[in-house]
Write an enzyme that holds these catalytic residues in place. Structure first.
Site, mmCIF file in Angstrom:
data_model
loop_
_atom_site.group_PDB
_atom_site.id
_atom_site.type_symbol
_atom_site.label_atom_id
_atom_site.label_comp_id
_atom_site.label_asym_id
_atom_site.label_seq_id
_atom_site.Cartn_x
_atom_site.Cartn_y
_atom_site.Cartn_z
ATOM 1 N N CYS A 54 -17.622 17.302 0.553
ATOM 2 C CA CYS A 54 -16.775 18.569 -0.210
ATOM 3 C C CYS A 54 -17.595 19.057 -1.222
ATOM 4 O O CYS A 54 -17.141 20.328 -1.232
ATOM 5 C CB CYS A 54 -15.354 18.040 -0.339
ATOM 6 S SG CYS A 54 -15.237 16.515 -1.339
ATOM 7 N N GLY A 72 -5.462 21.910 7.760
ATOM 8 C CA GLY A 72 -4.406 20.857 7.620
ATOM 9 C C GLY A 72 -3.712 20.717 6.432
ATOM 10 O O GLY A 72 -2.475 20.232 6.250
ATOM 11 N N GLY A 73 -4.523 20.961 5.276
ATOM 12 C CA GLY A 73 -4.024 20.579 3.873
ATOM 13 C C GLY A 73 -2.866 21.631 3.554
ATOM 14 O O GLY A 73 -1.736 21.403 3.051
ATOM 15 N N GLU A 97 -6.808 18.221 -1.836
ATOM 16 C CA GLU A 97 -8.225 18.849 -1.857
ATOM 17 C C GLU A 97 -8.739 19.379 -0.519
ATOM 18 O O GLU A 97 -8.545 18.739 0.371
ATOM 19 C CB GLU A 97 -9.040 17.794 -2.108
ATOM 20 C CG GLU A 97 -10.511 18.120 -2.730
ATOM 21 C CD GLU A 97 -11.724 17.161 -2.534
ATOM 22 O OE1 GLU A 97 -11.380 15.882 -2.790
ATOM 23 O OE2 GLU A 97 -12.672 17.667 -1.725
ATOM 24 N N LYS A 132 -1.608 7.666 5.567
ATOM 25 C CA LYS A 132 -1.985 8.151 7.002
ATOM 26 C C LYS A 132 -3.293 7.983 7.173
ATOM 27 O O LYS A 132 -4.358 8.759 6.533
ATOM 28 C CB LYS A 132 -1.194 9.777 7.062
ATOM 29 C CG LYS A 132 -1.388 10.297 8.579
ATOM 30 C CD LYS A 132 -2.451 10.905 8.841
ATOM 31 C CE LYS A 132 -2.674 11.226 10.246
ATOM 32 N NZ LYS A 132 -3.977 11.942 10.760
ATOM 33 N N GLU A 186 -16.320 27.399 4.160
ATOM 34 C CA GLU A 186 -16.978 26.288 4.267
ATOM 35 C C GLU A 186 -17.302 26.032 5.620
ATOM 36 O O GLU A 186 -16.567 26.395 6.688
ATOM 37 C CB GLU A 186 -16.173 25.355 3.602
ATOM 38 C CG GLU A 186 -16.860 23.853 3.526
ATOM 39 C CD GLU A 186 -15.664 22.690 3.095
ATOM 40 O OE1 GLU A 186 -14.458 23.000 2.825
ATOM 41 O OE2 GLU A 186 -16.091 21.665 2.589
ATOM 42 N N GLY A 210 -8.868 16.839 2.863
ATOM 43 C CA GLY A 210 -9.301 17.546 4.262
ATOM 44 C C GLY A 210 -9.467 18.776 4.075
ATOM 45 O O GLY A 210 -9.876 19.576 3.238
#
Lengths: 520, 520
Positions: free
Chosen positions: B291, B234-235, B254, B175, B386, B230
């Site tokens: 990240c 979303g994850g 992640e 994706k 974050e 991401g």
């Protein structure tokens, strides 16, 4: 019966040990754990974590646990038999296996490969440059273990999940199975005696009873992973709860398996007696209460297959009735078999069901055409669901394509078994792709053998595609310890600050891979 | 904007490549994938699976992919720079790293250790007896890969997830990330050219665009596992969807990481300039869009810490403004910094925020007392989340206990870093337990180094406690291939029927463990 009033909620419910041979209460073992008791057990386990940091302590503790269990063998087997009706010979064997398993994990801890030490020295020529990197695996934390009904020793308080968790350096809180609460308490006492011998706090093994306690356990913030052996329904509910936590945790559950067996026409023609009697022994072992019981057997139509089934029926008659683990299971077995037997095209040459007295069940098998079972939308889908107890479904197939169509419909399994003829086994005859097509179905693939009797060995894999297990891991064999570990890498860390496992001079003499090469 | 009317639903939405330096559309890359297109991509990938069974094909395909990417380097870097503004030097380095990674996995495939071959010969003396058992790992099936915004090469179409999946023998459907759709298409074309060179169908790599396509992908019955890099939001949504499937699948995501850094008083006193300037370089690398950006730095109160921050501020001034990956990220950064800066006790010695022109942002840092950040219920919890972009939070601590209290509050991280003095590094001074207490926080622990620049090496671990990752696995380094494999054991299987990897004579010359001992 669930508590209803506010008073009932404050008085913990009693936990009874029940004799399945009479359905009568043997004794009150204790009470179900309140939320506060679950919390206390997890906190005590967490507090014991540090004492497992030393691998020498871990392996000695594992060995002492085996010793303590053997010292209590007589009492353990007697109580377990009274609670489960599995019989002294089987339970003695299971206890021996459990002790062997504990000692195997002690060897694993001492040997050290499971720490997976990998070292990469600096390499300025790489993009990006490689600094000094040193990786090994560390324990995750408190592990919740959900005991199985059908293995009061090997998949229970001191079973494979607990042994592998201790091996990994993780304390454990066990949710006892209601089918053997007294055995669970006796086992826990043995584990705690072993812990005390090595100055490990007793809290290293918590034991809680009760459905609600199991739910509270999976949600506890200090529980870092879980192992489960049981039903699809219960396992999936706990899996879902583990995934829905604010911090999700790994849930290694063994849920359900049909364990298909494919008998080729040549095998049926060659060894109808051996296969028929072998099947009878395997499907009735432990009164059919094994997760690897062959629950679906594809047998060719025609005379050879008929002969195989005749032997199967005769052998089942010799096995006779048995007692299941509890009343609910017995009732589910009787109902489940009746529901299946009444489906169109289903026959019951040897009808499984209630035994000669109210507390037993008799073994048997149902047959149905493979073509009917392979239909997409069908009431016969029920025949492709696991039915705990001494019953197997025999699917008669007209040609190999029909057998393959049915196999392709199956959900994931712990095992898949192939019975072939001598020339087929030698690769001289038959379809060379058969085994490759069985492999996607299961985590263990057998040829001319039976899936019951799961050996404890480094090469074992007891797991498989969902719903066999909820992860790609195994709950039996050396690699089971991997479930309770996570890797950590130290970068650019001075030797003096490194854990001894990762120091350049390898003071603990661990197996390592250094710069891509395995050291001797 | 979501489509609303029935007509809008039938016309696929366009996918635009956008220049973040101007926020203007560059070109239409294609259209978002419809459910039918997602289905077709997964089916095509599944159909290509068989061609990856040969390890020789896999490694050759991986190497050719690296070659093809290098052949297209000029165009790839130009288009990626136009879409991401990451700059040609960084993107050239990232492409080199991506090709190195592909070739590393080719080496992994050829070497064969990842197959984890374990053989147990029969042992009748064990309880239960051990039959012949042979275990190795097989590919899971089609892997869904969700690309990251910030690494258009290394964590995207031909990045670590895809390379490790191919290495494991799994086809992939990617994706694409909306921040670099044109780069994604160019990369996919290169991968497919490489596939064609080895008679691997192009469908071995599917590429779909669009949010809805990503949701459809995780639910597809033939998708067997997923990799994601991401945001936490979303994850977690995709993780939840993967767990809620009728057949749950492994989801290796992640998600997010604060990457704490602890500077001891002795380190601050010894090297304030080196640490201050090193921090500035690390936190602004890629305009703070890594990240592993150090997002929380614990600096002692007092003159040495003040000096360190003075150097940090000066160094940030020299770095200057940068362009972020897209408008939404830029706006989130500006808003996120403003929200944090207005909290009580927070100061902004060098204020991060909008840059000199509307499309840039300037780096900076905020400070707050560690004691305030460590409070349990506090608006300051926001400072422990974050914040993507060139900002870090500096927590000033009065004594070591205060620093530990704050660290104990943190969620899981990819990295945790310790800066110590020379004597502390030698173990001659300081707190010997510091590193052990940092270890539970992260999957990679660094000493006197910076976490940005994740090396591709066997000993690498890029993962950590949730929300750093949703599993215990790594997405960088050789062991990343483990994510896409499952073990299978063959029991009592005649040599002629075994896959060549498991035959007694070891015809493929694979590394093996036989009866507990590693063969040479």
């Amino acid at each position: 019966m669930p508590a209803s009033g506010p008073e009932a909620n404050t008085a913990p419910r009693p936990v009874w040990s029940i004799d399945p041979r009479t359905d009568e209460r043997r004794e009150q073992v204790g009470t179900e754990a309140t939320p506060a008791a679950v919390d206390a057990a997890v906190l005590a386990a967490h507090a014991a974590w540090d004492t497992l940091a030393d691998r020498g302590v871990r392996s000695a503790f594992l060995r002492s646990t085996a010793d303590e269990l053997e010292r209590s063998r007589e009492e353990l087997v007697a109580v377990a038999d009274a609670e489960t009706a599995l019989g002294a010979p089987r339970l003695n064997g299971e206890l021996t296996r459990t002790c062997y398993q504990l000692r195997s994990f002690a060897d694993t801890v001492d040997e050290g490969s499971f720490l997976d030490v990998i070292i990469s020295h600096p390499d300025a020529s790489a993009t990006p440059p490689v600094p000094d990197l040193r990786r090994y695996k560390i324990p995750l934390g408190v592990v919740a273990v959900y005991s199985a009904s059908n293995f009061p020793f090997a998949f229970s308080v001191a079973g494979g999940d607990t042994a592998s968790a201790f091996a990994a350096g993780c304390p454990v809180v066990v949710k006892a199975h209601p089918d053997h609460p007294a055995t669970s308490e006796l086992t826990a006492a043995a584990v705690r005696r072993a812990a005390a011998e090595h100055a490990v706090p007793e809290g290293v093994l918590g034991l809680v009873h009760g459905f609600d306690a199991g739910v509270a356990l999976i949600g506890h913030p200090l529980v870092a992973a879980a192992g489960f052996t049981g039903s699809v329904r219960g396992g999936r509910a706990l899996f879902d709860a583990a995934a829905a936590r604010p911090v999700p945790i790994p849930f290694h559950g063994e849920l359900g398996s049909l364990n298909p067996v494919l008998v080729t026409p040549a095998a049926a023609a060659e060894r109808p007696e051996e296969i028929g009697s072998g099947l009878a022994a395997s499907m009735t072992m432990g009164t059919g209460q094994f997760c690897v019981k062959p629950g679906l057997v594809l047998v060719p139509e025609g005379a050879a297959g008929d002969e195989l089934l005749k032997v199967l029926g005769q052998s089942l008659g010799e096995v006779g009735a048995g007692v299941m683990l509890d009343r609910r299971m017995r009732e589910n077995f009787v109902t489940g078999v009746a529901e299946r037997a009444q489906l169109p095209h289903v026959e019951a040459p040897v009808r499984p069901g209630p035994g000669p007295d109210a507390h037993t069940v008799g073994p048997g098998f149902l047959t149905a055409p493979a073509a009917v079972l392979a239909q997409d939308q069908s009431a016969h889908a029920l025949l492709l669901e696991e039915c705990f107890g001494p019953v197997t479904i025999v699917a008669r197939y007209a040609d190999p394509a029909e057998a393959q169509t049915l196999l392709a419909r199956l959900p994931g399994n712990l095992t898949a078994t192939l019975h072939v003829s001598g020339p087929e086994a030698a690769g001289a005859e038959g379809d060379p792709g058969l085994l490759a097509r069985l492999t996607p179905l299961a985590g263990r693939v057998l040829v001319n053998a039976w899936p019951t009797g799961v050996a404890v060995a480094p090469a074992q894999h007891h797991g498989g595609p969902y719903p066999a297990t909820t992860s790609t891991s195994t709950s039996v064999g050396t690699t089971a310890a991997e479930r309770w570990l996570r890797p950590v890498t130290y970068q650019s860390t001075p030797d003096a600050l490194l854990p001894p496992e990762l120091r350049e001079s390898n003071p603990l003499n661990l197996p390592r891979v250094v710069d891509g090469l395995r050291e001797d």
